[in-house]
Scaffold this motif. Sequence first.
Motif, PDB file in Angstrom:
ATOM      1  N   PHE A 177       0.808  -1.219   0.000  1.00 14.30           N
ATOM      2  CA  PHE A 177       0.000   0.000   0.000  1.00 14.30           C
ATOM      3  C   PHE A 177       0.845   1.274   0.000  1.00 14.30           C
ATOM      4  N   LEU A 178       2.153   1.156   0.250  1.00 18.72           N
ATOM      5  CA  LEU A 178       2.951   2.341   0.550  1.00 18.72           C
ATOM      6  C   LEU A 178       3.121   3.287  -0.627  1.00 18.72           C
ATOM      7  N   ASP A 179       3.282   2.750  -1.829  1.00 22.94           N
ATOM      8  CA  ASP A 179       3.489   3.617  -2.985  1.00 22.94           C
ATOM      9  C   ASP A 179       2.306   4.563  -3.183  1.00 22.94           C
ATOM     10  N   SER A 180       1.102   4.026  -3.109  1.00 21.46           N
ATOM     11  CA  SER A 180      -0.093   4.853  -3.281  1.00 21.46           C
ATOM     12  C   SER A 180      -0.329   5.758  -2.068  1.00 21.46           C
ATOM     13  N   THR A 181      -0.001   5.259  -0.886  1.00 17.93           N
ATOM     14  CA  THR A 181      -0.204   6.047   0.337  1.00 17.93           C
ATOM     15  C   THR A 181       0.650   7.306   0.335  1.00 17.93           C
ATOM     16  N   ILE A 182       1.919   7.167  -0.039  1.00 19.90           N
ATOM     17  CA  ILE A 182       2.840   8.301  -0.067  1.00 19.90           C
ATOM     18  C   ILE A 182       2.345   9.397  -1.009  1.00 19.90           C
ATOM     19  N   GLN A 183       1.707   8.998  -2.109  1.00 20.36           N
ATOM     20  CA  GLN A 183       1.252   9.980  -3.101  1.00 20.36           C
ATOM     21  C   GLN A 183      -0.080  10.627  -2.727  1.00 20.36           C
ATOM     22  N   ALA A 184      -0.854   9.949  -1.872  1.00 25.04           N
ATOM     23  CA  ALA A 184      -2.198  10.439  -1.554  1.00 25.04           C
ATOM     24  C   ALA A 184      -2.244  11.333  -0.329  1.00 25.04           C
ATOM     25  N   CYS A 234      11.646   1.591   4.940  1.00 21.32           N
ATOM     26  CA  CYS A 234      10.825   1.180   3.801  1.00 21.32           C
ATOM     27  C   CYS A 234       9.916   2.326   3.360  1.00 21.32           C
ATOM     28  N   VAL A 235       9.290   3.006   4.316  1.00 20.16           N
ATOM     29  CA  VAL A 235       8.425   4.149   4.001  1.00 20.16           C
ATOM     30  C   VAL A 235       9.252   5.284   3.404  1.00 20.16           C
ATOM     31  N   GLU A 236      10.431   5.530   3.967  1.00 19.36           N
ATOM     32  CA  GLU A 236      11.321   6.577   3.443  1.00 19.36           C
ATOM     33  C   GLU A 236      11.731   6.270   2.010  1.00 19.36           C
ATOM     34  N   ALA A 237      12.003   5.004   1.702  1.00 24.40           N
ATOM     35  CA  ALA A 237      12.396   4.613   0.345  1.00 24.40           C
ATOM     36  C   ALA A 237      11.280   4.914  -0.651  1.00 24.40           C
ATOM     37  N   HIS A 238      10.043   4.602  -0.278  1.00 27.62           N
ATOM     38  CA  HIS A 238       8.910   4.904  -1.152  1.00 27.62           C
ATOM     39  C   HIS A 238       8.723   6.412  -1.311  1.00 27.62           C
ATOM     40  N   ALA A 239       8.941   7.153  -0.237  1.00 23.57           N
ATOM     41  CA  ALA A 239       8.776   8.604  -0.290  1.00 23.57           C
ATOM     42  C   ALA A 239       9.834   9.244  -1.192  1.00 23.57           C
ATOM     43  N   ASN A 240      11.078   8.774  -1.094  1.00 21.61           N
ATOM     44  CA  ASN A 240      12.175   9.360  -1.874  1.00 21.61           C
ATOM     45  C   ASN A 240      11.949   9.253  -3.377  1.00 21.61           C
ATOM     46  N   ARG A 241      11.217   8.242  -3.815  1.00 21.43           N
ATOM     47  CA  ARG A 241      10.960   8.072  -5.249  1.00 21.43           C
ATOM     48  C   ARG A 241      10.157   9.228  -5.827  1.00 21.43           C
ATOM     49  N   TYR A 242       9.460   9.941  -4.975  1.00 21.71           N
ATOM     50  CA  TYR A 242       8.633  11.060  -5.421  1.00 21.71           C
ATOM     51  C   TYR A 242       9.133  12.388  -4.846  1.00 21.71           C
ATOM     52  N   GLY A 243      10.420  12.414  -4.494  1.00 25.99           N
ATOM     53  CA  GLY A 243      11.003  13.646  -3.962  1.00 25.99           C
ATOM     54  C   GLY A 243      10.442  14.037  -2.613  1.00 25.99           C
ATOM     55  N   ARG A 244      10.038  13.036  -1.824  1.00 23.79           N
ATOM     56  CA  ARG A 244       9.461  13.299  -0.510  1.00 23.79           C
ATOM     57  C   ARG A 244      10.290  12.595   0.564  1.00 23.79           C
ATOM     58  N   TYR A 245      10.077  12.967   1.808  1.00 26.75           N
ATOM     59  CA  TYR A 245      10.794  12.345   2.920  1.00 26.75           C
ATOM     60  C   TYR A 245       9.897  12.369   4.148  1.00 26.75           C
ATOM     61  N   ILE A 246      10.245  11.556   5.145  1.00 24.27           N
ATOM     62  CA  ILE A 246       9.405  11.420   6.333  1.00 24.27           C
ATOM     63  C   ILE A 246      10.092  12.022   7.561  1.00 24.27           C
ATOM     64  N   VAL A 247       9.257  12.441   8.512  1.00 28.50           N
ATOM     65  CA  VAL A 247       9.723  12.881   9.830  1.00 28.50           C
ATOM     66  C   VAL A 247       8.914  12.125  10.872  1.00 28.50           C
ATOM     67  N   PRO A 248       9.527  11.155  11.571  1.00 25.92           N
ATOM     68  CA  PRO A 248       8.774  10.374  12.570  1.00 25.92           C
ATOM     69  C   PRO A 248       8.348  11.230  13.766  1.00 25.92           C
ATOM     70  N   LEU A 249       7.083  11.135  14.132  1.00 26.37           N
ATOM     71  CA  LEU A 249       6.569  11.775  15.342  1.00 26.37           C
ATOM     72  C   LEU A 249       6.577  10.793  16.503  1.00 26.37           C
ATOM     73  N   LEU A 250       6.231   9.535  16.205  1.00 27.74           N
ATOM     74  CA  LEU A 250       6.186   8.499  17.239  1.00 27.74           C
ATOM     75  C   LEU A 250       6.299   7.136  16.564  1.00 27.74           C
ATOM     76  N   SER A 266       7.874  17.347   1.141  1.00 32.34           N
ATOM     77  CA  SER A 266       8.495  17.280  -0.179  1.00 32.34           C
ATOM     78  C   SER A 266       9.752  18.143  -0.205  1.00 32.34           C
ATOM     79  N   GLY A 267      10.715  17.721  -1.014  1.00 29.23           N
ATOM     80  CA  GLY A 267      11.956  18.488  -1.153  1.00 29.23           C
ATOM     81  C   GLY A 267      13.077  17.595  -1.637  1.00 29.23           C
ATOM     82  N   ALA A 268      13.430  17.722  -2.931  1.00 27.48           N
ATOM     83  CA  ALA A 268      14.473  16.865  -3.504  1.00 27.48           C
ATOM     84  C   ALA A 268      15.805  17.050  -2.787  1.00 27.48           C
ATOM     85  N   SER A 269      16.099  18.280  -2.371  1.00 31.68           N
ATOM     86  CA  SER A 269      17.369  18.539  -1.675  1.00 31.68           C
ATOM     87  C   SER A 269      17.406  17.852  -0.314  1.00 31.68           C
ATOM     88  N   LYS A 270      16.259  17.787   0.356  1.00 33.63           N
ATOM     89  CA  LYS A 270      16.186  17.124   1.659  1.00 33.63           C
ATOM     90  C   LYS A 270      16.349  15.612   1.529  1.00 33.63           C
TER      91      LYS A 270
END
Length: 527
Positions: A177-184, A234-250, A266-270
């Motif tokens: 589900f992660l690829d679609s989740t990251i984009q939605a 794994c979530v970060e890897a899916h996010a990076n494909r679309y120039g996005r990244y994650i910040v864990p809260l918990l 979002s941020g390709a430089s990040k």
Amino acid sequence: MEVEAEDTPKKNDDSQLISEGLAKIKTTGKVFYNPVQEFNRDLSISIITTFAKRFNEEKILKANKHHLDIKVTVNKNAIVQEAGIKYEDGISILEALSATGLRSIRYAKEIPGVKKIIANDISHKAVEDIKRNIVENKVEHIVDSSHNDAVLLMYQHRKEHQFEVIDLDPYGCPSIFLDSTIQAVKEGGLLLITATDMAVLAGNSPETCYSKYGAVSLRMKSCHEMALRILLQCVEAHANRYGRYIVPLLSLSADFYIRIFVRVFSGASKCKFTTSKLSHVYHCSGCDSFALQPLGVIKTNEKNKQIKFGIPTGPPVSKNCEHCGRPHHIGGPIWSAPLHSPDFVQEVLNTASEKLATFKRIQGVLSVIYEELLQFPLYYTLERLSGTIHVEMPPMMAVRSAILNAGYKVSFTHMNKTSIKTDAPPKVIWDIMRCWAKSHPVSKKRLIENTPACSILAKQPEKDYSFDIHPDANPQSRKLGFVRFQENPLPHWGPGSRATAMVGDQKILKSKKKSRQKEKGTISRKW
């Protein structure tokens, strides 16, 4: 003639009435419901409530700055919203795998500042339950039911009408589900992701873990933290494909599952910083010592503050363990950056409602999480350290004091009640255990040649470590008597069985597919 009351189940009816939080639902008995997950739902409500408040504040600040080009300070008490009321400028929530609809209904009735909630499920029977429960709980103005494939639904929202919050609580592995989740999910939005395939994530099947999560799991005492860090990478890897990244809260390990709460930006430089947030793990097969090898390093030029990204040298260990002489296993990559945001955790602690049935557990677990050392991945356990050298297990406060007296940091982790998370190197930990073994001698019968115990105790500690109780050895959460580590909630507890309604729908779909193939003559004979 007597008329049977509407709320009275018929004799052959396998339905059940469920009351949880402010929601009351009825299920057919074929739709999945697990009462053990009430803590999961209560915690999710607390976290989304805190996030929604923060998200709205950020939105106001951004709007004011954009239009007025001035700095604006928002009084956090100024934004007051109520649960159960639809707010056109509120957050939208997708529960991708809804089952009974209980979670979505509770979100509608207990989380302030909500615009819309979509309760989706692929099972026709589940959606029938969801529709009925939405009406009976009088939340039609907030909750909409959806009968759709979760992946397809999220792809439909990848460009327009993205969600501020997506809750993904599948049976088993969430990776499909992660690829679609990251984009939605919207910019700065919140993802709540659960994984219940703990045997795979905890090292029982490393090859399967790699095929599902892109990382090799290891069988080690800190396997629950390893599982969380594998899911995060794994979530970060899916996010990076679309120039996005994650910040864990918990990041949470509880009962039979792990669950992460992350924001997506979002941020390709990040995204270039991702390699410095990931590491391979070198794990000793004999004494459970470990070392991390980052995938990337960051160097900052002191003159112009320019950041350069580099590749580290390694490995961080020799072929055999320096403590016991056994070979290393290599796992990962794992997320080696912090698992939590302390500020956010503290905010959830301050705002969580005492009316929640599992409030005391939320209070205890989050208090331990707040105290956890952030910059030091993985942990030791007291029984493993003692068991390796066959010594009497020392008191936890004595070991924590020895580490603190030596000038290092130490904390518990919510994942294990005998955990030792520390910045002290493995050599110091084993020297402390050697000092303990001096005053609590090991039976010579247990010291067999060429075993980890014999190799470790054959060496002398570099200095004598003091086990005198340190004033900071006892953490605040323990002093206050919080419920820090939960006992098994029910007999035979666990993830439960897959929903029979879902299984039934799949059988019907397969049957229809086979019928169509027979009509077209596309089924080949099995020889």
